[in-house]
Design a protein around this motif. Structure first.
Motif, PDB file in Angstrom:
ATOM      1  N   GLN A 296       0.801  -1.218   0.000  1.00 54.74           N
ATOM      2  CA  GLN A 296       0.000   0.000   0.000  1.00 54.74           C
ATOM      3  C   GLN A 296       0.837   1.272   0.000  1.00 54.74           C
ATOM      4  O   GLN A 296       0.396   2.310  -0.452  1.00 54.74           O
ATOM      5  N   GLY A 297       2.042   1.230   0.566  1.00 53.21           N
ATOM      6  CA  GLY A 297       2.891   2.411   0.535  1.00 53.21           C
ATOM      7  C   GLY A 297       2.492   3.474   1.529  1.00 53.21           C
ATOM      8  O   GLY A 297       2.085   3.198   2.648  1.00 53.21           O
ATOM      9  N   ILE A 298       2.589   4.732   1.128  1.00 53.99           N
ATOM     10  CA  ILE A 298       2.453   5.880   2.018  1.00 53.99           C
ATOM     11  C   ILE A 298       1.063   5.968   2.647  1.00 53.99           C
ATOM     12  O   ILE A 298       0.048   5.782   2.000  1.00 53.99           O
ATOM     13  N   ARG A 299       1.043   6.261   3.957  1.00 51.51           N
ATOM     14  CA  ARG A 299      -0.209   6.528   4.677  1.00 51.51           C
ATOM     15  C   ARG A 299      -0.029   7.834   5.435  1.00 51.51           C
ATOM     16  O   ARG A 299       1.008   8.478   5.336  1.00 51.51           O
ATOM     17  N   LYS A 300      -1.024   8.229   6.191  1.00 51.95           N
ATOM     18  CA  LYS A 300      -0.991   9.526   6.865  1.00 51.95           C
ATOM     19  C   LYS A 300      -1.309   9.381   8.350  1.00 51.95           C
ATOM     20  O   LYS A 300      -2.095   8.538   8.754  1.00 51.95           O
ATOM     21  N   HIS A 301      -0.685  10.256   9.154  1.00 48.27           N
ATOM     22  CA  HIS A 301      -1.030  10.334  10.572  1.00 48.27           C
ATOM     23  C   HIS A 301      -2.287  11.182  10.743  1.00 48.27           C
ATOM     24  O   HIS A 301      -2.519  12.134   9.996  1.00 48.27           O
ATOM     25  N   THR A 302      -3.087  10.835  11.753  1.00 46.62           N
ATOM     26  CA  THR A 302      -4.296  11.621  12.023  1.00 46.62           C
ATOM     27  C   THR A 302      -4.031  12.743  13.026  1.00 46.62           C
ATOM     28  O   THR A 302      -4.781  13.701  13.069  1.00 46.62           O
ATOM     29  N   ILE A 303      -2.988  12.612  13.842  1.00 48.28           N
ATOM     30  CA  ILE A 303      -2.620  13.649  14.804  1.00 48.28           C
ATOM     31  C   ILE A 303      -1.148  13.987  14.590  1.00 48.28           C
ATOM     32  O   ILE A 303      -0.285  13.121  14.708  1.00 48.28           O
ATOM     33  N   LYS A 304      -0.851  15.215  14.303  1.00 45.99           N
ATOM     34  CA  LYS A 304       0.490  15.646  13.936  1.00 45.99           C
ATOM     35  C   LYS A 304       1.457  15.549  15.097  1.00 45.99           C
ATOM     36  O   LYS A 304       1.100  15.780  16.250  1.00 45.99           O
ATOM     37  N   SER A 305       2.706  15.191  14.782  1.00 46.45           N
ATOM     38  CA  SER A 305       3.776  15.214  15.774  1.00 46.45           C
ATOM     39  C   SER A 305       4.393  16.604  15.814  1.00 46.45           C
ATOM     40  O   SER A 305       4.585  17.246  14.779  1.00 46.45           O
ATOM     41  N   PHE A 306       4.703  17.062  17.028  1.00 44.81           N
ATOM     42  CA  PHE A 306       5.341  18.364  17.172  1.00 44.81           C
ATOM     43  C   PHE A 306       6.792  18.225  17.642  1.00 44.81           C
ATOM     44  O   PHE A 306       7.418  19.192  18.048  1.00 44.81           O
ATOM     45  N   GLY A 307       7.312  17.017  17.601  1.00 42.73           N
ATOM     46  CA  GLY A 307       8.689  16.785  18.034  1.00 42.73           C
ATOM     47  C   GLY A 307       9.675  17.473  17.111  1.00 42.73           C
ATOM     48  O   GLY A 307       9.581  17.367  15.888  1.00 42.73           O
ATOM     49  N   ASN A 308      10.610  18.206  17.692  1.00 40.42           N
ATOM     50  CA  ASN A 308      11.587  18.939  16.882  1.00 40.42           C
ATOM     51  C   ASN A 308      12.989  18.340  16.975  1.00 40.42           C
ATOM     52  O   ASN A 308      13.954  18.958  16.559  1.00 40.42           O
ATOM     53  N   GLN A 309      13.112  17.132  17.531  1.00 42.77           N
ATOM     54  CA  GLN A 309      14.405  16.470  17.578  1.00 42.77           C
ATOM     55  C   GLN A 309      14.655  15.719  16.280  1.00 42.77           C
ATOM     56  O   GLN A 309      13.729  15.303  15.581  1.00 42.77           O
ATOM     57  N   TYR A 337      -2.774  11.158  23.077  1.00 42.00           N
ATOM     58  CA  TYR A 337      -3.532  10.948  21.846  1.00 42.00           C
ATOM     59  C   TYR A 337      -2.598  10.749  20.648  1.00 42.00           C
ATOM     60  O   TYR A 337      -2.878   9.946  19.749  1.00 42.00           O
ATOM     61  N   ARG A 338      -1.521  11.503  20.629  1.00 42.39           N
ATOM     62  CA  ARG A 338      -0.562  11.359  19.531  1.00 42.39           C
ATOM     63  C   ARG A 338       0.018   9.936  19.501  1.00 42.39           C
ATOM     64  O   ARG A 338       0.125   9.314  18.442  1.00 42.39           O
ATOM     65  N   MET A 339       0.391   9.417  20.661  1.00 42.17           N
ATOM     66  CA  MET A 339       0.957   8.070  20.709  1.00 42.17           C
ATOM     67  C   MET A 339      -0.034   7.036  20.199  1.00 42.17           C
ATOM     68  O   MET A 339       0.328   6.126  19.441  1.00 42.17           O
ATOM     69  N   LEU A 340      -1.286   7.170  20.611  1.00 43.46           N
ATOM     70  CA  LEU A 340      -2.299   6.221  20.163  1.00 43.46           C
ATOM     71  C   LEU A 340      -2.554   6.350  18.664  1.00 43.46           C
ATOM     72  O   LEU A 340      -2.735   5.350  17.962  1.00 43.46           O
ATOM     73  N   ALA A 341      -2.563   7.571  18.176  1.00 48.95           N
ATOM     74  CA  ALA A 341      -2.760   7.774  16.736  1.00 48.95           C
ATOM     75  C   ALA A 341      -1.617   7.159  15.939  1.00 48.95           C
ATOM     76  O   ALA A 341      -1.820   6.639  14.834  1.00 48.95           O
ATOM     77  N   ALA A 342      -0.413   7.201  16.517  1.00 48.98           N
ATOM     78  CA  ALA A 342       0.763   6.695  15.811  1.00 48.98           C
ATOM     79  C   ALA A 342       0.747   5.182  15.639  1.00 48.98           C
ATOM     80  O   ALA A 342       1.431   4.653  14.755  1.00 48.98           O
TER      81      ALA A 342
END
Length: 531
Positions: A296-309, A337-342
């Protein structure tokens, strides 16, 4: 087929922990007689990989959209970096006279039964062949010189397991943990490839026999008895360069006709205990050639990550927490929520997973800002919701918490002591922000295709790897829990048969560091050897 399913069910039920007894394991352990963590093949040509430790530009948040990361050139340095970030050392730890290595891919008990191989066809930077990756030395051992002139079909990565290395400590339950580790390694490979602008395509059609032929695992004289490797999977690394379609038959013929080198060194530890049931379940779950869904290839996250590392920094700093601060401040709800979305199948972290989700999460929330402590559920497949509702206790209210992700509240209450007791009385399950059990759609899955038993654990390990890295990005830490009381978990949830089974636990919180333990550079020993 029925006999295979019966063998698997017998193994699975026999290796359950319970409050009355633990699964069968060694009666004593000699810690000075551990199996060697690092496999070597004597008699092979060695390819020393360029110096490790390179940082790349991509941020961890960029991995949500891997298609936007520029593809790196395919050369020895970048392929070496792929192997390092997926399977290489991340640090050494030292306490008194004891010294041990940590790796980017986690492993139950830090025993590392997973072995990695690079297969190159027609690449300019290295001779065509099959290579074993030695994480300790950050080098490749050429096991095979492939015959003939094969077209450039890109890079392949093969994974296998040394079951005995894990069984030395965990006994009969070790087969489960080896499969977890394959899932972790598959996740680690996906993240490593993404940092380079590459992607991973799981070659799901391959049979175990074909994988063994390609990697030389069926060359019995090359391995010491009881220390053989079992084939697990093959992945193709898509580097977004012009490469030919993969001709499996031609590749296998080239390996069979090629020149093979080396024999596996002894892993040294004494084989005091034997676990024939592991061999039985390994045979019962052996995979034939199959026709699988298109990649299937590329998919999308439903909740954006704000990590800047940087992504490479997060990958290298991943650790398994040993203990948590039971008085930590609540985890921000946005991070939870971000972790669960990931870990949802629509996320980019699963862009190489080709099948419908069979693993769902039941979560003990202890310390999450804005959420009442209690028991929650995250069905990872929409079609599983009704089945889960019907199979669990009627007291559960199944109220959806947020529209962003399919998180459902089941029951309010303080579950810290319950979580601890269910996870073999381990405080890491109660002192955390949250802990969870990964529950599989079990009976129907293995009845039709017994070899899917392994894949259920792989999916759990892949979910665990995502939690590991997402926790690091949020400034906290996670750890997998392989020890839990299986049927007591099922009783708590209301499961009355084998339709659903708990296969892995995980926990996330604020780690407490042991200041007595010294951290040393991952490959500092190579610099010392060079000097």
């Amino acid at each position: 087929m029925i006999k295979k399913t019966e063998t698997i069910l017998n193994y699975h039920n026999r290796t359950k922990h319970s409050l009355e007894r633990y699964a069968k394991g060694p009666e004593s352990i000699d810690w000075d007689d551990q199996p060697d963590q690092f496999r070597h093949f004597s008699g092979c040509e060695i390819v020393t990989l360029p110096k490790s430790g390179t940082e790349l530009e991509a941020l961890f948040a960029d991995l949500d959209n891997p298609e936007t990361i520029p593809s790196k050139p395919v050369n020895l340095a970048n392929v070496g970096l792929l192997l390092e970030l997926a399977f290489g050392l991340s640090a050494w730890k030292q306490f008194g006279p004891s010294r041990w290595a940590l790796r980017c891919n986690p492993s139950s008990g830090n025993l590392h039964p997973t072995e990695a191989y690079l297969i190159s066809t027609g690449n300019a930077f290295i001779n065509s062949g099959v290579y074993h990756y030695v994480s300790h030395d950050h080098s490749l051992e050429q096991r095979c010189r492939l015959a003939g002139d094969l077209p450039d079909a890109g890079l392949l990565i093969g994974l296998s397991s040394i079951h005995w290395r894990e069984a030395w400590k965990y006994g009969e339950r070790a087969f489960r943990y080896c499969q977890h580790d394959i899932g972790h390694a598959l996740g680690a490979l996906r993240y490593a490839a993404a940092t380079l602008g590459w992607s991973v395509e799981l070659q799901a059609e391959w049979s175990d026999d074909d994988i063994a032929n390609l990697l030389g695992l069926n060359r019995n004289d090359d391995f010491i008895a009881l220390e053989q490797e079992t084939p697990d999977l093959i992945c193709r690394i898509n580097t977004h360069t012009d490469s030919m379609p993969l001709d499996i038959e031609a590749l296998l013929e080239s390996a069979q006709s090629g020149d093979w080198f080396g024999k596996a060194d002894s892993l040294r530890a004494y084989h005091l205990y034997k676990w024939p049931i592991i061999d039985e379940v390994a045979i019962a779950t052996s995979k034939p050639p199959t026709v699988e869904p298109e990649w299937q290839g590329i998919r999308k996250h439903t909740i954006k990550s704000f990590g800047n590392q940087k992504a490479t920094a997060i990958i290298r700093q991943r650790r398994s927490a040993q203990q948590f601060d039971g008085k930590m401040s609540p985890l921000p709800q946005t991070d939870f929520y971000r972790m669960l979305a990931a870990v949802l199948p629509a996320s980019a972290a699963f862009d190489h997973w080709r099948w419908p989700s069979k693993i769902h999460l039941f979560i003990f929330v202890h310390r999450v800002d804005g959420l009442e402590p209690g028991l929650y559920a995250l069905p990872r497949d929409r079609d599983a919701l009704e089945k889960l509702q019907a199979a669990t206790l009627v007291d559960f209210d199944w109220q959806k918490v947020t529209e962003a992700i399919p998180l459902y509240h089941l029951y309010y209450g303080d579950f810290r002591l319950t979580a601890k007791n269910l996870s073999c009385h381990q405080p890491i399950a109660s002192d955390s922000a949250f802990s969870l059990g990964m529950v599989a759609e079990f009976n129907e899955t293995i009845e039709t295709k017994p070899w899917l038993y392994r894949r259920l654990f792989w999916e759990c390990g892949l979910i665990g790897q995502v939690f590991y890295l997402e926790a690091e990005a949020a400034g906290i830490r996670g750890t997998g829990i392989g020890c839990y009381f299986d049927d007591n978990v099922h009783e708590l949830l209301g499961f009355k048969d084998e339709q659903f089974q708990s296969l892995y636990h995980f926990t996330v919180g604020k780690p407490l560091e042991d200041k007595r333990i010294e951290t040393l550079p991952a490959y500092g020993h190579l610099s010392c050897m060079a000097e």
